[in-house]
Design a protein around this motif. Structure first.
Motif, short mmCIF file in Angstrom:
data_model
loop_
_atom_site.label_atom_id
_atom_site.label_comp_id
_atom_site.label_asym_id
_atom_site.label_seq_id
_atom_site.Cartn_x
_atom_site.Cartn_y
_atom_site.Cartn_z
N ILE A 160 -9.97 -12.28 -0.20
CA ILE A 160 -9.77 -10.97 0.42
C ILE A 160 -11.00 -10.58 1.25
O ILE A 160 -10.87 -10.01 2.33
N ALA A 161 -12.19 -10.86 0.75
CA ALA A 161 -13.41 -10.54 1.50
C ALA A 161 -13.42 -11.24 2.85
O ALA A 161 -13.78 -10.64 3.88
N ASP A 162 -13.00 -12.50 2.88
CA ASP A 162 -12.93 -13.23 4.15
C ASP A 162 -11.77 -12.75 5.01
O ASP A 162 -11.89 -12.66 6.23
N GLN A 163 -10.65 -12.43 4.38
CA GLN A 163 -9.49 -11.97 5.15
C GLN A 163 -9.81 -10.68 5.89
O GLN A 163 -9.38 -10.48 7.02
N LYS A 164 -10.58 -9.81 5.28
CA LYS A 164 -10.96 -8.55 5.92
C LYS A 164 -11.77 -8.77 7.20
O LYS A 164 -11.85 -7.88 8.05
N GLN A 165 -12.38 -9.95 7.34
CA GLN A 165 -13.18 -10.26 8.52
C GLN A 165 -12.35 -10.85 9.66
O GLN A 165 -12.86 -11.02 10.77
N VAL A 166 -11.09 -11.16 9.40
CA VAL A 166 -10.22 -11.74 10.43
C VAL A 166 -9.91 -10.67 11.48
O VAL A 166 -9.52 -9.55 11.12
N PRO A 167 -10.10 -10.99 12.76
CA PRO A 167 -9.76 -10.01 13.80
C PRO A 167 -8.30 -9.56 13.67
O PRO A 167 -7.40 -10.38 13.53
N GLY A 168 -8.11 -8.26 13.66
CA GLY A 168 -6.76 -7.70 13.55
C GLY A 168 -6.34 -7.33 12.15
O GLY A 168 -5.32 -6.67 11.97
N CYS A 169 -7.11 -7.72 11.14
CA CYS A 169 -6.83 -7.30 9.77
C CYS A 169 -7.49 -5.94 9.57
O CYS A 169 -8.70 -5.80 9.69
N THR A 170 -6.68 -4.93 9.28
CA THR A 170 -7.22 -3.58 9.15
C THR A 170 -7.55 -3.22 7.70
O THR A 170 -8.32 -2.29 7.47
N ALA A 171 -6.97 -3.95 6.75
CA ALA A 171 -7.26 -3.72 5.33
C ALA A 171 -6.67 -4.85 4.52
O ALA A 171 -5.69 -5.48 4.92
N ALA A 172 -7.26 -5.09 3.36
CA ALA A 172 -6.73 -6.08 2.41
C ALA A 172 -7.20 -5.67 1.01
O ALA A 172 -8.38 -5.36 0.82
N ARG A 173 -6.25 -5.65 0.09
CA ARG A 173 -6.57 -5.23 -1.28
C ARG A 173 -5.75 -6.02 -2.28
O ARG A 173 -4.70 -6.56 -1.95
N ILE A 174 -6.22 -6.01 -3.51
CA ILE A 174 -5.53 -6.69 -4.61
C ILE A 174 -5.03 -5.62 -5.58
O ILE A 174 -5.77 -4.70 -5.94
N TYR A 175 -3.78 -5.79 -6.02
CA TYR A 175 -3.17 -4.83 -6.94
C TYR A 175 -2.55 -5.57 -8.11
O TYR A 175 -2.12 -6.72 -7.99
N GLY A 176 -2.45 -4.88 -9.22
CA GLY A 176 -1.66 -5.35 -10.35
C GLY A 176 -0.34 -4.61 -10.32
O GLY A 176 -0.19 -3.60 -9.64
N ASN A 177 0.62 -5.12 -11.05
CA ASN A 177 1.88 -4.40 -11.22
C ASN A 177 2.21 -4.40 -12.71
O ASN A 177 1.38 -4.72 -13.54
#
Length: 93
Positions: A26-43
């Motif tokens: 997720i930390a790397d995904q947030k650095q991808v151009p065009g990614c505005t947010a990324a988070r991890i959730y449980g259900n």
């Protein structure tokens, strides 16, 4: 805007290990151009982890940069992973 919701089925007892690898992804995904947010959730399911990311466009979500971010972490997450389902939501204006 595009929302990508990935529900990951994790091997029993391996959620903590999977989360450590997923946090790095997720930390790397947030650095991808065009990614505005990324988070991890449980259900409510004990062995599921949900990764939600938002993107400026479908092109950004499917870009080489997004793919490289995933591939960089795939081998670290794979030992704890059973399968997943992906839901793509497109904003309607």
């Amino acid at each position: 805007m595009i929302l990508q919701i990935v529900t990951n089925k994790v091997k029993a007892g391996k959620v903590a290990a999977y989360l450590e690898a997923a946090k790095l992804f997720i930390a790397d995904q947030k650095q991808v151009p065009g990614c505005t947010a990324a988070r991890i959730y449980g259900n409510s399911k004990q062995d599921e982890v949900v990764i939600v990311s938002s993107w400026e466009s479908e092109a950004a979500m499917t870009s080489q940069y997004a793919n490289e971010a995933f591939l960089k972490h795939k081998d670290f997450m794979k030992p704890y992973f059973i399968g997943n389902e992906t839901l793509i939501l497109r904003e309607i204006n």
